[in-house]
Design an enzyme around this catalytic site. Structure first.
Site, PDB file in Angstrom:
ATOM      1  CB  ALA A 143      -0.910   0.011   1.225  1.00 40.18           C
ATOM      2  CB  CYS A 155      11.389   6.740   0.145  1.00 43.07           C
ATOM      3  SG  CYS A 155      10.227   6.448   1.464  1.00 43.07           S
TER       4      CYS A 155
HETATM    5  N1  SAM Z   1       5.309   0.064  -2.056  1.00 43.00           N
HETATM    6  C1  SAM Z   1       4.339   1.063  -1.683  1.00 43.00           C
HETATM    7  C2  SAM Z   1       4.095   1.973  -2.875  1.00 43.00           C
HETATM    8  O1  SAM Z   1       4.994   2.142  -3.712  1.00 43.00           O
HETATM    9  O2  SAM Z   1       2.992   2.503  -3.004  1.00 43.00           O
HETATM   10  C3  SAM Z   1       4.764   1.827  -0.447  1.00 43.00           C
HETATM   11  C4  SAM Z   1       5.015   0.912   0.716  1.00 43.00           C
HETATM   12  S1  SAM Z   1       5.218   1.695   2.254  1.00 43.00           S
HETATM   13  C5  SAM Z   1       6.836   2.262   2.188  1.00 43.00           C
HETATM   14  C6  SAM Z   1       5.338   0.332   3.313  1.00 43.00           C
HETATM   15  C7  SAM Z   1       4.052  -0.422   3.513  1.00 43.00           C
HETATM   16  O3  SAM Z   1       4.368  -1.693   4.053  1.00 43.00           O
HETATM   17  C8  SAM Z   1       3.092   0.216   4.483  1.00 43.00           C
HETATM   18  O4  SAM Z   1       1.829   0.329   3.877  1.00 43.00           O
HETATM   19  C9  SAM Z   1       3.049  -0.757   5.657  1.00 43.00           C
HETATM   20  O5  SAM Z   1       1.770  -0.813   6.273  1.00 43.00           O
HETATM   21  C10 SAM Z   1       3.358  -2.053   4.975  1.00 43.00           C
HETATM   22  N2  SAM Z   1       3.960  -3.100   5.833  1.00 43.00           N
HETATM   23  C11 SAM Z   1       4.857  -2.941   6.812  1.00 43.00           C
HETATM   24  N3  SAM Z   1       5.175  -4.138   7.341  1.00 43.00           N
HETATM   25  C12 SAM Z   1       4.482  -5.079   6.675  1.00 43.00           C
HETATM   26  C13 SAM Z   1       4.400  -6.473   6.756  1.00 43.00           C
HETATM   27  N4  SAM Z   1       5.090  -7.172   7.652  1.00 43.00           N
HETATM   28  N5  SAM Z   1       3.580  -7.114   5.895  1.00 43.00           N
HETATM   29  C14 SAM Z   1       2.869  -6.434   4.970  1.00 43.00           C
HETATM   30  N6  SAM Z   1       2.894  -5.090   4.871  1.00 43.00           N
HETATM   31  C15 SAM Z   1       3.702  -4.417   5.704  1.00 43.00           C
END
Ligand code: SAM
Length: 476
Positions: free
Chosen positions: A231, A355
């Protein structure tokens, strides 16, 4: 002078949303005008104060007026495009106008000091947080790039430039040299009000943030892909655009946060439309809880975990963000999530990105992974520069890799396998990407073999698997 007296009270008290306070005030005859004046005066407050102090106008001003009222008048006289104080005759207006030459002289000195030609080029907190370029990609899942320019003539009227640095004002477009179908325009261009945006035929996405999906699948060799931390879904939908034209292609988008899953679903639906809706499958789950054996046919993964976000404008200077303990905590989570990604039995390519501008979350995570015995035994190596955006000039930090090898050439090679983007200077946010690759074992079905191992099948002792060792060229 009514406008200035009205604006004065909003400049004096800055509690709550300025917009709401002004537009909810029924006594104002022209709230729009008051808002524009207060907003712009606040924006240039520091510079206005510098001019007021240097010109020593307050010492000589009669009648005496509040700092706020003076700032508003100086704003209009010196900083506004019209360069004049509104309203008819008034002793306060006349008093300020008597010092016009002094104020303008200080303004010229200010412009020389900041090497700018006009007010809007002065660095402000606001443009500190702005991207220097608005990047967007044509969503090729929905529209063919050639048809795009015919269907949306606005984009065809923009004049091409060869470098993103030449996007000094609206009216120009830069076709990116690194990611196909990615374009840069001036941030003031009204992209989000175009039909193309409303239809999901363009997606706004920072350039460097487009690197992972391109690195992973520009050769379209991965039909089954996992986006482990998905997300809001920018990289997911970009990865979907690289899916081979194969009815079985799918990007599994994993997200553990319920609210963010909802955003991810909405974004994915908009990016795909009805006919391609199966191309992305959203999984509300913690990625580390997903059993790799259930996804044995996944060959490519994107891992873009939560990070300090220090590459995002305005955050890098925030001391708390670079707090050592916090970075350490984030880095160990990033390593855990990457190790899980590297354990998928069919995986051949895993792209890691953040990032962040901190080595702790970037090169040092790569180093931790390359040093890990299990990761080595699995046959992973860091992809070389030739495999990862070879012409992109900014690479990983070489000195960091001394932790792995004292051979300068090896450090150079490893750093060359990483991609960095500096905030603003490279046209967008600060970013890092590195790619891990593993060759399929010749003559053996590695997927089945690893599945067997995981189920308790015969496990080779370290060093017994000569082929794996040979494949291991990550460092010397
Ligand atoms: N890749 C996304 C984009 O380009 O739109 C942005 C990702 S954001 C940096 C990191 C996301 O990883 C967050 O939405 C967070 O809730 C999710 N996240 C963190 N730990 C996680 C886990 N163990 N399993 C799945 N999602 C996770």
């Amino acid at each position: 002078m009514r406008l200035y007296f009205d604006a004065e009270k909003f400049l004096k008290h800055d509690d709550g949303s300025l917009q709401k306070r002004i537009f909810n005030d029924r006594k104002l005859t022209n709230p729009k005008h008051v808002f524009a004046l207060v907003y712009s005066t606040t924006k240039y407050k520091e510079y206005i104060q510098q001019i007021i102090q240097k010109s020593k106008i307050q010492r000589d001003l009669k009648p005496k007026i509040s700092n706020e009222l003076l700032a508003l008048l100086v704003h209009d006289l010196v900083f506004s495009p019209r360069g004049r104080i509104e309203s008819g005759k008034h002793p306060i207006k006349e008093a300020v106008l008597a010092h016009k030459t002094r104020l303008q002289a200080e303004f010229i000195k200010l412009k020389l000091k900041y090497k700018v030609k006009s007010v809007d080029q002065l660095p402000t907190k606001e443009n500190d947080d702005e991207t220097p370029v608005r990047w967007f990609r044509i969503n090729t899942v929905k529209i063919d790039p050639e048809r795009f320019f015919k269907k949306h003539p606005f984009f065809a009227t923009l004049q091409p430039v060869n470098r993103f640095q030449d996007l000094a004002e609206p009216g120009f477009i830069y076709a990116d040299d690194y990611v196909p179908n990615l374009y840069g325009i001036h941030p003031k261009e009204k992209l989000s009000s175009t039909e193309a945006y409303t239809l999901g035929e363009v997606i706004i996405q920072d350039r460097a943030s487009c690197f992972p999906a391109h690195i992973l699948n520009h050769q379209r060799e991965h039909a089954k892909v996992i986006d482990a931390c998905a997300a809001p879904g920018n990289k997911t939908s970009h990865a979907a655009s690289y899916s081979p034209a194969d009815s079985g292609s799918v990007v599994y988008a994993v997200e553990r946060d319920q609210k963010r899953v909802n955003i991810l679903r909405t974004m994915s639906e908009k990016a795909l439309g009805k006919s391609k809706k199966k191309l992305i499958q959203v999984l509300h789950n913690d990625f580390t809880k997903i059993d790799p054996q259930d996804f044995a046919d996944v060959t490519g993964l994107i891992v873009d975990p939560s990070c300090s976000g220090s590459g995002i404008f305005g955050r890098a200077s925030d001391e708390e963000e670079s707090n050592d303990q916090r970075l350490e905590k984030l880095a160990s989570f990033q390593v855990i999530i990457m190790k899980h990604a590297l354990s998928f039995p069919g995986a051949r390519k895993v792209v890691y990105s953040t990032c962040s501008i901190h080595a702790e979350e970037n090169e040092r995570v790569v180093i931790d992974l390359l040093s890990d015995q299990r990761v080595q035994d699995q046959g992973w190596r860091l992809a070389s520069r030739e495999e990862v955006l070879p012409t992109w000039p900014r690479r990983g930090l070489e000195p960091e890799f001394v932790a792995l090898s004292r051979d300068a050439e090896v450090c150079k090679q490893l750093a060359g396998g990483c991609v960095r983007s500096n905030p603003k200077e490279d046209g967008g946010i600060g970013f890092f990407a590195a790619c891990f690759v593993k060759e399929a074992k010749a003559g053996a079905n590695r997927v089945e073999e690893e599945a067997e191992e995981a189920e308790g099948g015969e496990k080779l002792e370290d060093g017994e698997d000569g082929e794996d060792e040979e494949e291991w060229t990550g460092f010397g």
